[in-house]
Design a protein around this motif. Structure first.
Motif, PDB file in Angstrom:
ATOM      1  N   TYR A   1      25.895  50.934  38.911  1.00  0.00           N
ATOM      2  CA  TYR A   1      26.254  49.549  38.585  1.00  0.00           C
ATOM      3  C   TYR A   1      26.963  48.867  39.745  1.00  0.00           C
ATOM      4  CZ  TYR A   1      24.747  49.063  33.745  1.00  0.00           C
ATOM      5  OH  TYR A   1      23.988  48.923  32.611  1.00  0.00           O
ATOM      6  N   THR A   2      27.714  49.639  40.524  1.00  0.00           N
ATOM      7  CA  THR A   2      28.351  49.064  41.703  1.00  0.00           C
ATOM      8  C   THR A   2      27.299  48.632  42.718  1.00  0.00           C
ATOM      9  OG1 THR A   2      30.335  50.423  41.398  1.00  0.00           O
ATOM     10  CG2 THR A   2      29.979  49.490  43.589  1.00  0.00           C
ATOM     11  N   LEU A   3      26.280  49.451  42.917  1.00  0.00           N
ATOM     12  CA  LEU A   3      25.180  49.065  43.809  1.00  0.00           C
ATOM     13  C   LEU A   3      24.508  47.783  43.339  1.00  0.00           C
ATOM     14  CD1 LEU A   3      23.252  52.338  44.784  1.00  0.00           C
ATOM     15  CD2 LEU A   3      24.634  50.867  46.264  1.00  0.00           C
ATOM     16  N   VAL A   4      24.233  47.705  42.050  1.00  0.00           N
ATOM     17  CA  VAL A   4      23.598  46.498  41.502  1.00  0.00           C
ATOM     18  C   VAL A   4      24.513  45.290  41.681  1.00  0.00           C
ATOM     19  CG1 VAL A   4      22.743  45.395  39.398  1.00  0.00           C
ATOM     20  CG2 VAL A   4      22.210  47.790  39.847  1.00  0.00           C
ATOM     21  N   LEU A   5      25.800  45.475  41.417  1.00  0.00           N
ATOM     22  CA  LEU A   5      26.765  44.385  41.579  1.00  0.00           C
ATOM     23  C   LEU A   5      26.753  43.838  42.998  1.00  0.00           C
ATOM     24  CD1 LEU A   5      29.251  42.641  40.877  1.00  0.00           C
ATOM     25  CD2 LEU A   5      30.675  44.670  41.321  1.00  0.00           C
TER      26      LEU A   5
ATOM     27  N   ILE B   1      31.034  32.217  55.204  1.00  0.00           N
ATOM     28  CA  ILE B   1      32.345  32.649  54.704  1.00  0.00           C
ATOM     29  C   ILE B   1      32.175  33.551  53.495  1.00  0.00           C
ATOM     30  CG2 ILE B   1      34.500  31.872  53.631  1.00  0.00           C
ATOM     31  CD1 ILE B   1      34.349  29.362  55.330  1.00  0.00           C
ATOM     32  N   TYR B   2      31.311  33.128  52.585  1.00  0.00           N
ATOM     33  CA  TYR B   2      31.066  33.949  51.400  1.00  0.00           C
ATOM     34  C   TYR B   2      30.376  35.259  51.773  1.00  0.00           C
ATOM     35  CZ  TYR B   2      29.172  35.803  47.120  1.00  0.00           C
ATOM     36  OH  TYR B   2      28.849  36.653  46.101  1.00  0.00           O
ATOM     37  N   LEU B   3      29.414  35.207  52.689  1.00  0.00           N
ATOM     38  CA  LEU B   3      28.714  36.418  53.105  1.00  0.00           C
ATOM     39  C   LEU B   3      29.702  37.445  53.661  1.00  0.00           C
ATOM     40  CD1 LEU B   3      26.220  38.098  53.748  1.00  0.00           C
ATOM     41  CD2 LEU B   3      25.985  36.806  55.889  1.00  0.00           C
ATOM     42  N   ALA B   4      30.599  36.994  54.530  1.00  0.00           N
ATOM     43  CA  ALA B   4      31.592  37.903  55.103  1.00  0.00           C
ATOM     44  C   ALA B   4      32.471  38.508  54.022  1.00  0.00           C
ATOM     45  CB  ALA B   4      32.446  37.156  56.127  1.00  0.00           C
ATOM     46  N   ALA B   5      32.858  37.684  53.046  1.00  0.00           N
ATOM     47  CA  ALA B   5      33.716  38.181  51.963  1.00  0.00           C
ATOM     48  C   ALA B   5      32.955  39.151  51.068  1.00  0.00           C
ATOM     49  CB  ALA B   5      34.240  37.008  51.142  1.00  0.00           C
TER      50      ALA B   5
ATOM     51  N   GLY C   1      32.985  44.121  49.243  1.00  0.00           N
ATOM     52  CA  GLY C   1      32.099  45.057  48.551  1.00  0.00           C
ATOM     53  C   GLY C   1      32.121  46.454  49.145  1.00  0.00           C
ATOM     54  N   ALA C   2      32.324  46.544  50.470  1.00  0.00           N
ATOM     55  CA  ALA C   2      32.288  47.857  51.127  1.00  0.00           C
ATOM     56  C   ALA C   2      33.325  48.833  50.563  1.00  0.00           C
ATOM     57  CB  ALA C   2      32.458  47.689  52.635  1.00  0.00           C
ATOM     58  N   PRO C   3      34.605  48.448  50.434  1.00  0.00           N
ATOM     59  CA  PRO C   3      35.579  49.392  49.852  1.00  0.00           C
ATOM     60  C   PRO C   3      35.248  49.768  48.408  1.00  0.00           C
ATOM     61  CG  PRO C   3      36.702  47.609  50.994  1.00  0.00           C
ATOM     62  CD  PRO C   3      35.264  47.215  50.902  1.00  0.00           C
ATOM     63  N   LEU C   4      34.708  48.809  47.650  1.00  0.00           N
ATOM     64  CA  LEU C   4      34.335  49.115  46.271  1.00  0.00           C
ATOM     65  C   LEU C   4      33.231  50.164  46.240  1.00  0.00           C
ATOM     66  CD1 LEU C   4      34.933  48.252  43.327  1.00  0.00           C
ATOM     67  CD2 LEU C   4      32.994  46.672  43.515  1.00  0.00           C
ATOM     68  N   LEU C   5      32.263  50.019  47.123  1.00  0.00           N
ATOM     69  CA  LEU C   5      31.174  50.997  47.191  1.00  0.00           C
ATOM     70  C   LEU C   5      31.692  52.356  47.647  1.00  0.00           C
ATOM     71  CD1 LEU C   5      28.188  51.635  46.939  1.00  0.00           C
ATOM     72  CD2 LEU C   5      27.869  50.818  49.293  1.00  0.00           C
ATOM     73  N   VAL C   6      32.592  52.361  48.604  1.00  0.00           N
ATOM     74  CA  VAL C   6      33.169  53.626  49.081  1.00  0.00           C
ATOM     75  C   VAL C   6      33.858  54.365  47.932  1.00  0.00           C
ATOM     76  CG1 VAL C   6      34.978  54.630  50.536  1.00  0.00           C
ATOM     77  CG2 VAL C   6      33.407  52.930  51.494  1.00  0.00           C
ATOM     78  N   LEU C   7      34.633  53.637  47.140  1.00  0.00           N
ATOM     79  CA  LEU C   7      35.322  54.256  46.009  1.00  0.00           C
ATOM     80  C   LEU C   7      34.319  54.769  44.976  1.00  0.00           C
ATOM     81  CD1 LEU C   7      38.277  51.742  45.511  1.00  0.00           C
ATOM     82  CD2 LEU C   7      38.450  54.128  46.254  1.00  0.00           C
TER      83      LEU C   7
ATOM     84  N   TYR D   1      41.379  48.165  42.328  1.00  0.00           N
ATOM     85  CA  TYR D   1      40.727  47.421  43.408  1.00  0.00           C
ATOM     86  C   TYR D   1      39.665  46.470  42.866  1.00  0.00           C
ATOM     87  CZ  TYR D   1      38.085  46.030  47.462  1.00  0.00           C
ATOM     88  OH  TYR D   1      37.452  45.261  48.403  1.00  0.00           O
ATOM     89  N   SER D   2      38.974  46.864  41.811  1.00  0.00           N
ATOM     90  CA  SER D   2      37.930  45.995  41.263  1.00  0.00           C
ATOM     91  C   SER D   2      38.500  44.665  40.777  1.00  0.00           C
ATOM     92  CB  SER D   2      37.177  46.698  40.130  1.00  0.00           C
ATOM     93  OG  SER D   2      38.044  47.008  39.054  1.00  0.00           O
ATOM     94  N   ASN D   3      39.745  44.671  40.280  1.00  0.00           N
ATOM     95  CA  ASN D   3      40.403  43.407  39.920  1.00  0.00           C
ATOM     96  C   ASN D   3      40.543  42.507  41.138  1.00  0.00           C
ATOM     97  OD1 ASN D   3      41.016  43.321  37.117  1.00  0.00           O
ATOM     98  ND2 ASN D   3      42.572  44.874  37.393  1.00  0.00           N
ATOM     99  N   SER D   4      41.056  43.070  42.234  1.00  0.00           N
ATOM    100  CA  SER D   4      41.223  42.293  43.464  1.00  0.00           C
ATOM    101  C   SER D   4      39.878  41.849  44.016  1.00  0.00           C
ATOM    102  CB  SER D   4      41.957  43.137  44.517  1.00  0.00           C
ATOM    103  OG  SER D   4      43.225  43.541  44.044  1.00  0.00           O
TER     104      SER D   4
END
Length: 308
Positions: free
Chosen positions: A230-234, A250-254, A259-265, A289-292
């Motif tokens: 689900y993280t991959l899909v997100l 700006i949005y792309l960079a964000a 997303g990278a730290p979320l995927l790592v976790l 972290y998902s909240n942030s």
């Protein structure tokens, strides 16, 4: 005298007016509502291609706060039996005895009525209809049906969390369009990994309450796998806002940077050994972290629109 002393020991404590007010605020679950308000404002900025009028923002947020309070208070009324069993929810206003169940129900219904009045009077009918659908879906579909019957409760129930994005867009444009659907989808696919991470931490609570959360029904290893997928899909869905230049660099960079730290976790959790302290630690990190992640992603959406 001894008898009177015994009665005093079991007599419920008297609550002051500030205590009562805090209890009713607790019914509204303000920590959840604040995130939904951020989503609504961001969507309004995106729809308006800048800042909407202050009056429209205030009216939409007021209606949104009351709609969320309505759904959450009625949820507390319906779930009062299991909230008293689960350690995470025992201190809520209803199971702790600070608010009578029937009062929580009336409070929720009253908030819903006032919310609809605000939307119809100061926003528009489409926003009112969407807000009402969010209340009904959360209470009738998620709380009263899905939550107690299927491990897919959070997946389907995530639709209720995406409604504020639709409400914010409709408040500005009086219609619904592709960007609003994309924002809705981001929240929809964010909900399972976010909430399943929490459910891993309080699995025993759900077992005691007989709630068929994924870790209880399918096991922790399967929950780790589902969180990863689900993280991959997100992360893929989060890039949909780049279609037709809806959002920019700006949005792309964000989206990539957040997303990278979320995927790592998610990967770490997937590779971890289930039901170990190490896995629980990673699940806890992922939950917070998902909240942030969601909050900052929507801030980036607004900044991107304002700058461009």
């Amino acid at each position: 005298m001894a008898h009177e002393t015994a009665l005093e020991l079991v007599r419920p404590p008297a609550f002051t007016i500030p205590d009562r007010l805090r209890s009713y605020v607790n019914l509204a679950k303000p920590h959840v509502t604040m995130l939904l308000l951020a989503v609504t404002v961001t969507t309004m900025i995106m729809a308006a291609r800048g800042w909407p009028s202050l009056g429209l923002i205030v009216a939409t947020l007021s209606g949104g706060v009351l709609a969320a309070a309505s759904a959450n208070a009625i949820n507390c009324y319906v779930d009062r039996d299991i909230d008293g069993i689960m350690g995470r929810t025992q201190r809520r206003a209803v199971p702790s005895g600070r608010v009578e169940p029937i009062h929580a129900l009336w409070f929720g219904l009253g908030c819903g009525v006032v919310s609809m009045a605000i939307f119809l009077s100061f926003v528009n009918a489409l926003s009112a209809l969407l807000a009402l659908s969010g209340i009904l879906f959360y209470v009738l579909v998620y709380t009263m049906w899905l939550k107690r019957t299927t491990p897919q409760n959070i997946v389907i129930g995530g639709a209720a969390g995406g409604v504020p994005a639709l409400v914010g867009w409709a408040a500005v444009t009086h219609t619904l369009a592709w960007p609003a659907v994309a924002l809705f989808a981001i929240i929809f696919f964010w909900t399972p990994p976010h909430f399943w991470a929490l459910s891993l931490l309080i699995k025993k609570d759900y077992e005691r309450a007989n709630i068929p959360m994924l870790p209880v029904v399918r096991g922790e290893a399967e929950t780790h796998r589902q969180i990863f997928w689900y993280t991959l899909v997100l992360l893929g869905v989060s890039l949909l806002l780049l279609i037709n230049h809806t959002s920019g660099w700006i949005y792309l960079a964000a989206a990539v940077g957040l997303g990278a730290p979320l995927l790592v976790l998610a990967v770490k959790l997937y590779r971890s050994t289930p039901a170990t302290p190490a896995a629980a630690h990673i699940a806890n990190q992922l939950f917070w972290y998902s909240n942030s992640y969601l909050a900052l992603l929507f801030v980036a959406i607004a900044l991107d629109r304002i700058v461009r």
